[in-house]
Structures are given as structure tokens and as C-alpha cells.
Design a protein around this motif. Structure first.
Motif, PDB file in Angstrom:
ATOM      1  N   LEU A 100      35.676  40.229  40.543  1.00 24.31           N
ATOM      2  CA  LEU A 100      34.405  40.239  41.277  1.00 24.31           C
ATOM      3  C   LEU A 100      33.386  39.289  40.665  1.00 24.31           C
ATOM      4  CD1 LEU A 100      33.929  44.099  41.811  1.00 24.31           C
ATOM      5  CD2 LEU A 100      34.699  42.434  43.521  1.00 24.31           C
ATOM      6  N   PHE A 101      33.604  38.892  39.407  1.00 27.60           N
ATOM      7  CA  PHE A 101      32.600  38.119  38.684  1.00 27.60           C
ATOM      8  C   PHE A 101      32.745  36.608  38.863  1.00 27.60           C
ATOM      9  CE2 PHE A 101      32.367  41.790  35.398  1.00 27.60           C
ATOM     10  CZ  PHE A 101      31.645  42.555  36.305  1.00 27.60           C
ATOM     11  N   LEU A 102      33.655  36.168  39.724  1.00 25.30           N
ATOM     12  CA  LEU A 102      33.797  34.730  39.952  1.00 25.30           C
ATOM     13  C   LEU A 102      32.503  34.123  40.488  1.00 25.30           C
ATOM     14  CD1 LEU A 102      37.374  34.484  41.524  1.00 25.30           C
ATOM     15  CD2 LEU A 102      36.673  33.817  39.218  1.00 25.30           C
ATOM     16  N   THR A 103      31.804  34.862  41.310  1.00 23.21           N
ATOM     17  CA  THR A 103      30.534  34.349  41.836  1.00 23.21           C
ATOM     18  C   THR A 103      29.518  34.217  40.726  1.00 23.21           C
ATOM     19  OG1 THR A 103      30.974  35.341  44.010  1.00 23.21           O
ATOM     20  CG2 THR A 103      28.692  34.755  43.511  1.00 23.21           C
ATOM     21  N   ALA A 104      29.473  35.192  39.823  1.00 23.18           N
ATOM     22  CA  ALA A 104      28.489  35.163  38.733  1.00 23.18           C
ATOM     23  C   ALA A 104      28.673  33.950  37.834  1.00 23.18           C
ATOM     24  CB  ALA A 104      28.590  36.458  37.907  1.00 23.18           C
ATOM     25  N   ILE A 105      29.919  33.501  37.640  1.00 23.12           N
ATOM     26  CA  ILE A 105      30.157  32.360  36.758  1.00 23.12           C
ATOM     27  C   ILE A 105      30.274  31.048  37.537  1.00 23.12           C
ATOM     28  CG2 ILE A 105      31.288  33.828  35.047  1.00 23.12           C
ATOM     29  CD1 ILE A 105      33.976  32.560  35.920  1.00 23.12           C
ATOM     30  N   GLY A 106      30.009  31.093  38.829  1.00 23.32           N
ATOM     31  CA  GLY A 106      30.007  29.878  39.629  1.00 23.32           C
ATOM     32  C   GLY A 106      31.383  29.300  39.894  1.00 23.32           C
ATOM     33  N   ARG A 107      32.409  30.146  39.941  1.00 23.87           N
ATOM     34  CA  ARG A 107      33.766  29.647  40.150  1.00 23.87           C
ATOM     35  C   ARG A 107      34.444  30.317  41.354  1.00 23.87           C
ATOM     36  NH1 ARG A 107      37.451  28.707  35.009  1.00 23.87           N
ATOM     37  NH2 ARG A 107      38.398  27.345  36.592  1.00 23.87           N
ATOM     38  N   ASP A 108      33.651  30.622  42.370  1.00 19.35           N
ATOM     39  CA  ASP A 108      34.210  31.242  43.572  1.00 19.35           C
ATOM     40  C   ASP A 108      34.360  30.246  44.722  1.00 19.35           C
ATOM     41  OD1 ASP A 108      31.565  30.818  44.206  1.00 19.35           O
ATOM     42  OD2 ASP A 108      31.232  32.804  45.087  1.00 19.35           O
ATOM     43  N   ASP A 109      34.319  28.947  44.414  1.00 17.61           N
ATOM     44  CA  ASP A 109      34.347  27.942  45.472  1.00 17.61           C
ATOM     45  C   ASP A 109      35.650  27.946  46.262  1.00 17.61           C
ATOM     46  OD1 ASP A 109      34.991  26.931  42.726  1.00 17.61           O
ATOM     47  OD2 ASP A 109      35.827  25.251  43.858  1.00 17.61           O
ATOM     48  N   ARG A 110      36.734  28.417  45.673  1.00 20.38           N
ATOM     49  CA  ARG A 110      38.014  28.468  46.379  1.00 20.38           C
ATOM     50  C   ARG A 110      38.194  29.769  47.165  1.00 20.38           C
ATOM     51  NH1 ARG A 110      41.708  24.549  44.727  1.00 20.38           N
ATOM     52  NH2 ARG A 110      41.034  23.303  42.946  1.00 20.38           N
ATOM     53  N   VAL A 111      37.263  30.693  47.030  1.00 22.06           N
ATOM     54  CA  VAL A 111      37.379  32.012  47.670  1.00 22.06           C
ATOM     55  C   VAL A 111      36.571  32.012  48.957  1.00 22.06           C
ATOM     56  CG1 VAL A 111      37.049  34.493  47.399  1.00 22.06           C
ATOM     57  CG2 VAL A 111      37.672  33.093  45.418  1.00 22.06           C
ATOM     58  N   ASN A 112      37.263  32.224  50.056  1.00 29.66           N
ATOM     59  CA  ASN A 112      36.637  32.227  51.372  1.00 29.66           C
ATOM     60  C   ASN A 112      36.277  33.638  51.834  1.00 29.66           C
ATOM     61  OD1 ASN A 112      35.891  30.930  53.910  1.00 29.66           O
ATOM     62  ND2 ASN A 112      37.699  31.911  54.781  1.00 29.66           N
ATOM     63  N   ALA A 113      37.012  34.626  51.307  1.00 28.10           N
ATOM     64  CA  ALA A 113      36.806  36.012  51.733  1.00 28.10           C
ATOM     65  C   ALA A 113      37.330  36.938  50.649  1.00 28.10           C
ATOM     66  CB  ALA A 113      37.507  36.285  53.065  1.00 28.10           C
ATOM     67  N   MET A 114      36.905  38.201  50.706  1.00 28.15           N
ATOM     68  CA  MET A 114      37.333  39.196  49.721  1.00 28.15           C
ATOM     69  C   MET A 114      37.667  40.509  50.403  1.00 28.15           C
ATOM     70  SD  MET A 114      34.866  38.857  46.387  1.00 28.15           S
ATOM     71  CE  MET A 114      33.426  39.440  47.299  1.00 28.15           C
ATOM     72  N   VAL A 115      38.652  41.187  49.839  1.00 28.45           N
ATOM     73  CA  VAL A 115      38.909  42.591  50.149  1.00 28.45           C
ATOM     74  C   VAL A 115      38.747  43.345  48.840  1.00 28.45           C
ATOM     75  CG1 VAL A 115      40.548  44.302  51.005  1.00 28.45           C
ATOM     76  CG2 VAL A 115      40.499  42.005  52.014  1.00 28.45           C
ATOM     77  N   VAL A 116      37.934  44.384  48.847  1.00 29.73           N
ATOM     78  CA  VAL A 116      37.641  45.128  47.623  1.00 29.73           C
ATOM     79  C   VAL A 116      38.117  46.566  47.788  1.00 29.73           C
ATOM     80  CG1 VAL A 116      35.886  45.750  45.930  1.00 29.73           C
ATOM     81  CG2 VAL A 116      35.588  43.666  47.314  1.00 29.73           C
ATOM     82  N   LEU A 117      39.284  46.860  47.222  1.00 29.98           N
ATOM     83  CA  LEU A 117      39.748  48.239  47.138  1.00 29.98           C
ATOM     84  C   LEU A 117      39.048  48.906  45.953  1.00 29.98           C
ATOM     85  CD1 LEU A 117      41.941  46.852  48.932  1.00 29.98           C
ATOM     86  CD2 LEU A 117      43.597  48.413  47.921  1.00 29.98           C
ATOM     87  N   PRO A 118      39.180  50.227  45.780  1.00 27.82           N
ATOM     88  CA  PRO A 118      38.513  50.868  44.647  1.00 27.82           C
ATOM     89  C   PRO A 118      38.806  50.127  43.342  1.00 27.82           C
ATOM     90  CG  PRO A 118      39.425  52.538  46.077  1.00 27.82           C
ATOM     91  CD  PRO A 118      39.924  51.213  46.603  1.00 27.82           C
ATOM     92  N   CYS A 119      37.749  49.687  42.676  1.00 29.05           N
ATOM     93  CA  CYS A 119      37.919  48.919  41.444  1.00 29.05           C
ATOM     94  C   CYS A 119      36.660  49.063  40.595  1.00 29.05           C
ATOM     95  CB  CYS A 119      38.207  47.444  41.739  1.00 29.05           C
ATOM     96  SG  CYS A 119      36.837  46.540  42.481  1.00 29.05           S
ATOM     97  N   GLU A 120      36.756  48.591  39.377  1.00 29.25           N
ATOM     98  CA  GLU A 120      35.605  48.580  38.487  1.00 29.25           C
ATOM     99  C   GLU A 120      34.488  47.737  39.091  1.00 29.25           C
ATOM    100  OE1 GLU A 120      37.856  48.459  34.192  1.00 29.25           O
ATOM    101  OE2 GLU A 120      38.114  46.780  35.594  1.00 29.25           O
ATOM    102  N   ALA A 121      33.265  48.192  38.905  1.00 28.59           N
ATOM    103  CA  ALA A 121      32.100  47.442  39.385  1.00 28.59           C
ATOM    104  C   ALA A 121      30.865  48.007  38.693  1.00 28.59           C
ATOM    105  CB  ALA A 121      31.951  47.560  40.905  1.00 28.59           C
ATOM    106  N   PHE A 122      29.799  47.212  38.708  1.00 32.24           N
ATOM    107  CA  PHE A 122      28.538  47.621  38.097  1.00 32.24           C
ATOM    108  C   PHE A 122      28.776  48.020  36.634  1.00 32.24           C
ATOM    109  CE2 PHE A 122      28.233  48.353  42.711  1.00 32.24           C
ATOM    110  CZ  PHE A 122      27.229  47.456  43.010  1.00 32.24           C
ATOM    111  N   ASP A 123      28.417  49.233  36.232  1.00 33.30           N
ATOM    112  CA  ASP A 123      28.566  49.615  34.819  1.00 33.30           C
ATOM    113  C   ASP A 123      29.810  50.460  34.569  1.00 33.30           C
ATOM    114  OD1 ASP A 123      27.692  51.782  36.243  1.00 33.30           O
ATOM    115  OD2 ASP A 123      26.164  52.397  34.805  1.00 33.30           O
ATOM    116  N   ASN A 124      30.752  50.476  35.509  1.00 32.08           N
ATOM    117  CA  ASN A 124      31.945  51.317  35.393  1.00 32.08           C
ATOM    118  C   ASN A 124      33.111  50.537  34.771  1.00 32.08           C
ATOM    119  OD1 ASN A 124      33.396  53.742  35.744  1.00 32.08           O
ATOM    120  ND2 ASN A 124      34.250  53.024  37.688  1.00 32.08           N
ATOM    121  N   PHE A 125      32.888  49.999  33.584  1.00 32.66           N
ATOM    122  CA  PHE A 125      33.900  49.287  32.787  1.00 32.66           C
ATOM    123  C   PHE A 125      33.895  49.911  31.391  1.00 32.66           C
ATOM    124  CE2 PHE A 125      32.998  46.120  35.983  1.00 32.66           C
ATOM    125  CZ  PHE A 125      34.097  45.271  36.048  1.00 32.66           C
TER     126      PHE A 125
END
Length: 282
Positions: A100-125
Motif C-alpha cells: 500500500l505504501f508505493l504511493t507514499a514513496i512515489g513508486r506507484d507509476d506502474r500501478v493503474n488499479a488496486m484490490v485491497v483484501l484484508p491487510c495491514e494498514a494504518f497503525d496495524n503493523f
């Protein structure tokens, strides 16, 4: 299995079908086979790529000097997309949330779409009770080996400390043996997992990097299972509200690994989403 060489080391992956690329990720102490029951049910006309991430279920150890803490793992996903020269990718997140953090580091240019099943996010790491227990195991002498052996015992595997809150239905013994063989037989794999588990997870940074998804310009499907006890139900809604072009849907009678609990329902939702996603770059 196919292989590709990245700066961190060699990554194995499977590559099935032809068409716009769909990259399916997996979680800790798993491999690409977590998608085995869902893959045949996904629509034709797409290229389904399943990398084996160095999260403990991988069979080829990374370079000894590889950075495999969370930021390094995020870079590894981007490096994988670069190495295969993939464009207009639909990236499918499950259990592990680092992608999910590809956008935060500026490396999501190859990603056109996302599917997010239950996964770690926010402070749940790391996530919930199973995540905390897995992290503890990596810090104890012989802890990874002990945890891998415990996962092979059916009744222990079904306790909340291990996979009991991860999947609602029993995982076959042969699948778990495949997932745990590398940790039991390869010291390099154990070293790689220890590197990831040594990540310092700072809540403020994790929340900031998740919230960077507000800048993601592609379409997204947040496909949550609200009955699970590891990835908070409110995180699914929160992610869908955060990503500008996101749709929220639910898979019931399933926990975190909904592709194992409800493969037909997961494939149906992903297939419907893929049919609506533009094939050209955002």
C-alpha cells in the motif's frame, strides 16, 4: 516457477495468462499458493503474476546485505514491477500491507488499479494477535523454527495465536508444509524473515504512509471481510473513504485470507472490478 533478479536478490514468481497484468501478493509465512483455489476462477484475458515475497515462505534466500525491513520490502515490490517492465498493473494486496505504501514513496507509476483484501494498514503493523506472536517468535533463539513446527500441528494451527483468526476453514496440511519448509531447512530464509521482523514500526509514520493513498489516481476495490479479528473492520471502510476512486465491498463468512475461505466470491468481485478498470494508464 520463473525467476527475476532484483537488487535485493532473486525472486520466484508464476506468470499465467495474457492481457493486462494483475499482480497478486501474499502475507507472512505464505507463498503464491495462497491464490491457488481462486486463480482458476478469475476471468480470462488477464496476465496473473504471483511473486514469492521474502516473508518467510520463500525458497530462495535474498542477498545477505539486502534491506528487508518494511521500507526495503516496499522498494522490492516496486523493483519487481520494474524488472518485469509491467504497465497498467492491478495490484492485489492481501494480509501484508506494505504494498500500500508505493504511493507514499512515489513508486506507484506502474500501478493503474488496486484490490485491497484484508491487510495491514494504518497503525496495524504487525497485525493483531497473530502478528505480535510471529514477531515475538523471530526474536527468540530458535523461535522461527518452533513456530514453523507448531504451524504443522493442526489443532495448534487453528488457535488464535497462529492461523485460527487468519482463516475460517482448515488449511490443508500439505499447503502448510510447503509454506513452512523454507524456514525449517534454509538458514538464509530465516535470516530474511528476521530482518523484516526487526522493522521499527512507528505508528505515526505508518498512518502517514497509508494516508498517502489519498493521492492515488487509479481505481480501487476494497474487498474486506468484516468478521475477521485481525484487520479491523473499520480499516476497510477507512481505506475506501481515503482512496478517491475506491469502491467498498464485503466478503462474509471469511477471515483475513478470504481467498481461501471464499474463493468463488473473491474471484467474482475481483472479476467484476477488472472488467470495469480501464486498460490504459491513469
Amino acid at each position: 516457477m520463473m525467476q527475476v533478479r532484483l537488487p535485493a536478490g532473486t525472486i520466484e514468481y508464476t506468470d499465467d495468462g495474457d492481457g493486462p497484468p494483475v499482480v497478486l501478493l501474499h502475507g507472512l509465512l505464505m507463498d503464491e499458493t495462497v491464490w491457488d483455489t481462486t486463480l482458476p476462477l478469475l476471468p480470462k484475458g488477464f496476465r496473473y503474476i504471483r511473486p514469492v515475497l521474502p516473508l518467510g515462505g520463500h525458497r530462495v534466500a535474498m542477498n545477505p546485505d539486502a534491506d528487508l525491513a518494511l521500507p526495503g520490502m516496499v522498494d522490492l515490490v516496486a523493483d519487481f514491477l520494474d524488472a518485469l517492465d509491467l504497465h497498467d498493473v492491478t495490484l492485489v494486496h492481501a494480509d501484508w500491507g506494505g504494498g500500500l505504501f508505493l504511493t507514499a514513496i512515489g513508486r506507484d507509476d506502474r500501478v493503474n488499479a488496486m484490490v485491497v483484501l484484508p491487510c495491514e494498514a494504518f497503525d496495524n503493523f504487525p497485525p493483531g494477535l497473530p502478528g505480535r506472536m510471529a514477531t515475538l517468535a523471530t526474536k527468540l533463539p530458535g523461535g522461527i523454527t518452533l513456530a514453523a513446527r507448531q504451524l504443522r500441528i493442526g489443532w495448534l494451527r487453528r488457535t488464535p495465536l497462529l492461523f485460527g483468526w487468519m482463516v475460517r476453514r482448515p488449511i490443508p496440511d500439505d499447503v502448510v508444509r510447503r509454506w513452512t519448509d523454507p524456514c525449517l531447512t534454509n538458514a538464509g530464509v530465516r535470516r530474511d524473515l528476521e530482518k523484516y521482523a526487526a522493522t521499527t514500526f512507528a505508528d505515526a509514520e505508518l498512518i502517514r504512509d497509508t494516508e498517502a493513498l489519498a493521492e492515488f489516481g487509479g481505481d480501487a476495490l476494497v474487498l474486506w471481510s468484516p468478521e475477521n479479528r485481525v484487520m479491523p473492520p473499520e480499516h476497510g471502510r477507512r481505506l475506501a473513504d481515503l482512496i478517491p476512486n475506491a469502491r467498498y465491498a464485503e466478503i462474509h463468512d471469511a477471515y483475513v485470507l478470504s481467498m481461501l475461505d471464499q474463493p468463488a466470491a473473491v474471484a467474482r468481485e475481483i472479476g467484476t472490478f477488472l472488467a470495469r478498470v480501464p486498460a490504459t494508464g491513469r
